[in-house]
Design a protein around this motif. Sequence first.
Motif, PDB file in Angstrom:
ATOM      1  N   GLU A 231       0.817  -1.214   0.000  1.00  0.00           N
ATOM      2  CA  GLU A 231       0.000   0.000   0.000  1.00  0.00           C
ATOM      3  C   GLU A 231       0.854   1.270   0.000  1.00  0.00           C
ATOM      4  O   GLU A 231       0.456   2.303  -0.533  1.00  0.00           O
ATOM      5  N   MET A 232       2.059   1.172   0.609  1.00  0.00           N
ATOM      6  CA  MET A 232       2.997   2.299   0.551  1.00  0.00           C
ATOM      7  C   MET A 232       3.397   2.576  -0.902  1.00  0.00           C
ATOM      8  O   MET A 232       3.372   3.723  -1.363  1.00  0.00           O
ATOM      9  N   ILE A 233       3.758   1.520  -1.597  1.00  0.00           N
ATOM     10  CA  ILE A 233       4.228   1.648  -2.973  1.00  0.00           C
ATOM     11  C   ILE A 233       3.137   2.241  -3.854  1.00  0.00           C
ATOM     12  O   ILE A 233       3.383   3.162  -4.635  1.00  0.00           O
ATOM     13  N   GLU A 234       1.920   1.734  -3.718  1.00  0.00           N
ATOM     14  CA  GLU A 234       0.812   2.198  -4.550  1.00  0.00           C
ATOM     15  C   GLU A 234       0.496   3.667  -4.276  1.00  0.00           C
ATOM     16  O   GLU A 234       0.262   4.456  -5.197  1.00  0.00           O
ATOM     17  N   ARG A 235       0.472   4.058  -3.005  1.00  0.00           N
ATOM     18  CA  ARG A 235       0.192   5.459  -2.669  1.00  0.00           C
ATOM     19  C   ARG A 235       1.260   6.372  -3.256  1.00  0.00           C
ATOM     20  O   ARG A 235       0.956   7.421  -3.829  1.00  0.00           O
ATOM     21  N   ASN A 236       2.508   5.968  -3.122  1.00  0.00           N
ATOM     22  CA  ASN A 236       3.591   6.786  -3.656  1.00  0.00           C
ATOM     23  C   ASN A 236       3.540   6.891  -5.176  1.00  0.00           C
ATOM     24  O   ASN A 236       3.797   7.948  -5.752  1.00  0.00           O
ATOM     25  N   GLN A 237       3.210   5.782  -5.834  1.00  0.00           N
ATOM     26  CA  GLN A 237       3.114   5.801  -7.292  1.00  0.00           C
ATOM     27  C   GLN A 237       1.995   6.729  -7.749  1.00  0.00           C
ATOM     28  O   GLN A 237       2.137   7.433  -8.759  1.00  0.00           O
ATOM     29  N   SER A 238       0.898   6.764  -6.988  1.00  0.00           N
ATOM     30  CA  SER A 238      -0.217   7.652  -7.315  1.00  0.00           C
ATOM     31  C   SER A 238       0.202   9.113  -7.206  1.00  0.00           C
ATOM     32  O   SER A 238      -0.119   9.936  -8.069  1.00  0.00           O
ATOM     33  N   ILE A 239       0.957   9.445  -6.148  1.00  0.00           N
ATOM     34  CA  ILE A 239       1.434  10.821  -5.970  1.00  0.00           C
ATOM     35  C   ILE A 239       2.398  11.190  -7.087  1.00  0.00           C
ATOM     36  O   ILE A 239       2.350  12.306  -7.640  1.00  0.00           O
ATOM     37  N   ARG A 240       3.282  10.262  -7.457  1.00  0.00           N
ATOM     38  CA  ARG A 240       4.232  10.525  -8.535  1.00  0.00           C
ATOM     39  C   ARG A 240       3.509  10.753  -9.860  1.00  0.00           C
ATOM     40  O   ARG A 240       3.912  11.609 -10.657  1.00  0.00           O
ATOM     41  N   ARG A 241       2.441   9.997 -10.118  1.00  0.00           N
ATOM     42  CA  ARG A 241       1.680  10.195 -11.360  1.00  0.00           C
ATOM     43  C   ARG A 241       1.102  11.613 -11.408  1.00  0.00           C
ATOM     44  O   ARG A 241       1.130  12.271 -12.453  1.00  0.00           O
ATOM     45  N   GLU A 242       0.581  12.073 -10.271  1.00  0.00           N
ATOM     46  CA  GLU A 242       0.037  13.428 -10.211  1.00  0.00           C
ATOM     47  C   GLU A 242       1.130  14.462 -10.466  1.00  0.00           C
ATOM     48  O   GLU A 242       0.919  15.442 -11.186  1.00  0.00           O
ATOM     49  N   THR A 243       2.286  14.265  -9.867  1.00  0.00           N
ATOM     50  CA  THR A 243       3.401  15.197 -10.047  1.00  0.00           C
ATOM     51  C   THR A 243       3.800  15.296 -11.505  1.00  0.00           C
ATOM     52  O   THR A 243       4.042  16.397 -12.029  1.00  0.00           O
ATOM     53  N   LYS A 244       3.855  14.157 -12.188  1.00  0.00           N
ATOM     54  CA  LYS A 244       4.256  14.151 -13.600  1.00  0.00           C
ATOM     55  C   LYS A 244       3.179  14.764 -14.488  1.00  0.00           C
ATOM     56  O   LYS A 244       3.456  15.619 -15.326  1.00  0.00           O
ATOM     57  N   LEU A 245       1.921  14.324 -14.307  1.00  0.00           N
ATOM     58  CA  LEU A 245       0.843  14.775 -15.185  1.00  0.00           C
ATOM     59  C   LEU A 245       0.553  16.255 -15.012  1.00  0.00           C
ATOM     60  O   LEU A 245       0.292  16.974 -15.976  1.00  0.00           O
ATOM     61  N   GLN A 246       0.600  16.726 -13.764  1.00  0.00           N
ATOM     62  CA  GLN A 246       0.284  18.122 -13.477  1.00  0.00           C
ATOM     63  C   GLN A 246       1.526  19.014 -13.442  1.00  0.00           C
ATOM     64  O   GLN A 246       1.410  20.214 -13.192  1.00  0.00           O
ATOM     65  N   LYS A 247       2.690  18.401 -13.685  1.00  0.00           N
ATOM     66  CA  LYS A 247       3.969  19.127 -13.672  1.00  0.00           C
ATOM     67  C   LYS A 247       4.113  19.962 -12.394  1.00  0.00           C
ATOM     68  O   LYS A 247       4.467  21.153 -12.429  1.00  0.00           O
ATOM     69  N   ARG A 248       3.851  19.321 -11.295  1.00  0.00           N
ATOM     70  CA  ARG A 248       3.910  20.012 -10.014  1.00  0.00           C
ATOM     71  C   ARG A 248       5.341  20.369  -9.622  1.00  0.00           C
ATOM     72  O   ARG A 248       6.259  19.592  -9.847  1.00  0.00           O
ATOM     73  N   THR A 249       5.483  21.526  -9.017  1.00  0.00           N
ATOM     74  CA  THR A 249       6.767  21.927  -8.456  1.00  0.00           C
ATOM     75  C   THR A 249       6.694  22.042  -6.942  1.00  0.00           C
ATOM     76  O   THR A 249       7.722  21.921  -6.268  1.00  0.00           O
ATOM     77  N   TRP A 250       5.529  22.262  -6.394  1.00  0.00           N
ATOM     78  CA  TRP A 250       5.355  22.540  -4.963  1.00  0.00           C
ATOM     79  C   TRP A 250       4.672  21.360  -4.274  1.00  0.00           C
ATOM     80  O   TRP A 250       3.681  20.829  -4.767  1.00  0.00           O
ATOM     81  N   ALA A 251       5.217  20.939  -3.135  1.00  0.00           N
ATOM     82  CA  ALA A 251       4.596  19.882  -2.334  1.00  0.00           C
ATOM     83  C   ALA A 251       3.658  20.534  -1.318  1.00  0.00           C
ATOM     84  O   ALA A 251       4.118  21.230  -0.408  1.00  0.00           O
ATOM     85  N   ASP A 252       2.373  20.329  -1.482  1.00  0.00           N
ATOM     86  CA  ASP A 252       1.414  20.911  -0.525  1.00  0.00           C
ATOM     87  C   ASP A 252       1.616  20.364   0.883  1.00  0.00           C
ATOM     88  O   ASP A 252       1.307  21.040   1.863  1.00  0.00           O
ATOM     89  N   PHE A 253       2.114  19.132   0.958  1.00  0.00           N
ATOM     90  CA  PHE A 253       2.365  18.502   2.258  1.00  0.00           C
ATOM     91  C   PHE A 253       3.869  18.400   2.476  1.00  0.00           C
ATOM     92  O   PHE A 253       4.413  17.318   2.685  1.00  0.00           O
TER      93      PHE A 253
END
Length: 272
Positions: A245-267
């Motif tokens: 579940e750790m791996i899956e959660r992290n992969q989901s966050i990474r997908r968001e970072t890539k797709l949305q080209k995020r630079t800032w971590a809200d958390f």
Amino acid sequence: MKKDISVIISTYNSPEWLKKVLYGYNTQTYRNFEVVIADDGSDERTQKCIEEIQKEVFYPIIHVWHEDNGFQKTIILNKAILATNTDYILMTDGDCIPREDFVEQHIKHREEGYFLSGGYYKLPMNLSEQITKEDIYSGKSFDLEWLKKNGIKQSFKNNKLITNGLKSWLLNYTTPTNPSWNGHNSSGWKSDFLAVNGFDERMQYGGEDREFGERLINLGIQAKQIRYSTVCIHLDHTRGYVKPEMIERNQSIRRETKLQKRTWADFGIEKK
């Protein structure tokens, strides 16, 4: 003299491994650095280890600790970033013994607008346990012939242990990999770390370092691979904290970072 690079070393309840790593920093050719231990809730054995080592080594050690509440490496890394006293930060782990030119190479290659991604050489458990303080101080732990006598097989990756100068530059150039933030061996400017708000504290084990680097790249910071120039040997250990579940959660966050080209971590370091 004011230090000009901070080495952040993450650890959790592995004082014997940490001790070997800290001995490695006592062999460094470049000496104007501080060490910041990012301690994810270790018991008193780690504190005692640091107190003992500090009497021997030439560099100052800052111990950043919080209570044990599961895998919170990203949280303690953010606290360690804030605890540093320099403009440039090298990040590694408490199971990675640095070659004697480890810090020197990061200083040599650092450049505005870039982060550096170095290399590591993983040892089997028997050799990880066998290496002593004397082996580290004498350089045996990076001596290829000594390692072969103790079970290391012939491999192209053995070049990581022994190359330097022109040969290391050539291997960096001719054997490229996708340069990414490597939690064992990477460095960058503190101002860039703060510009992306540090590590995403929702993330646990599994790609948390890569996601941090992806936000740096989204910000416009370029990655430079120097895996044959700056090397550490990675001691083996069990990984009982890894959960699907750790791996899956992290992969989901990474997908968001890539797709949305995020630079800032809200958390991240700064909280909403």
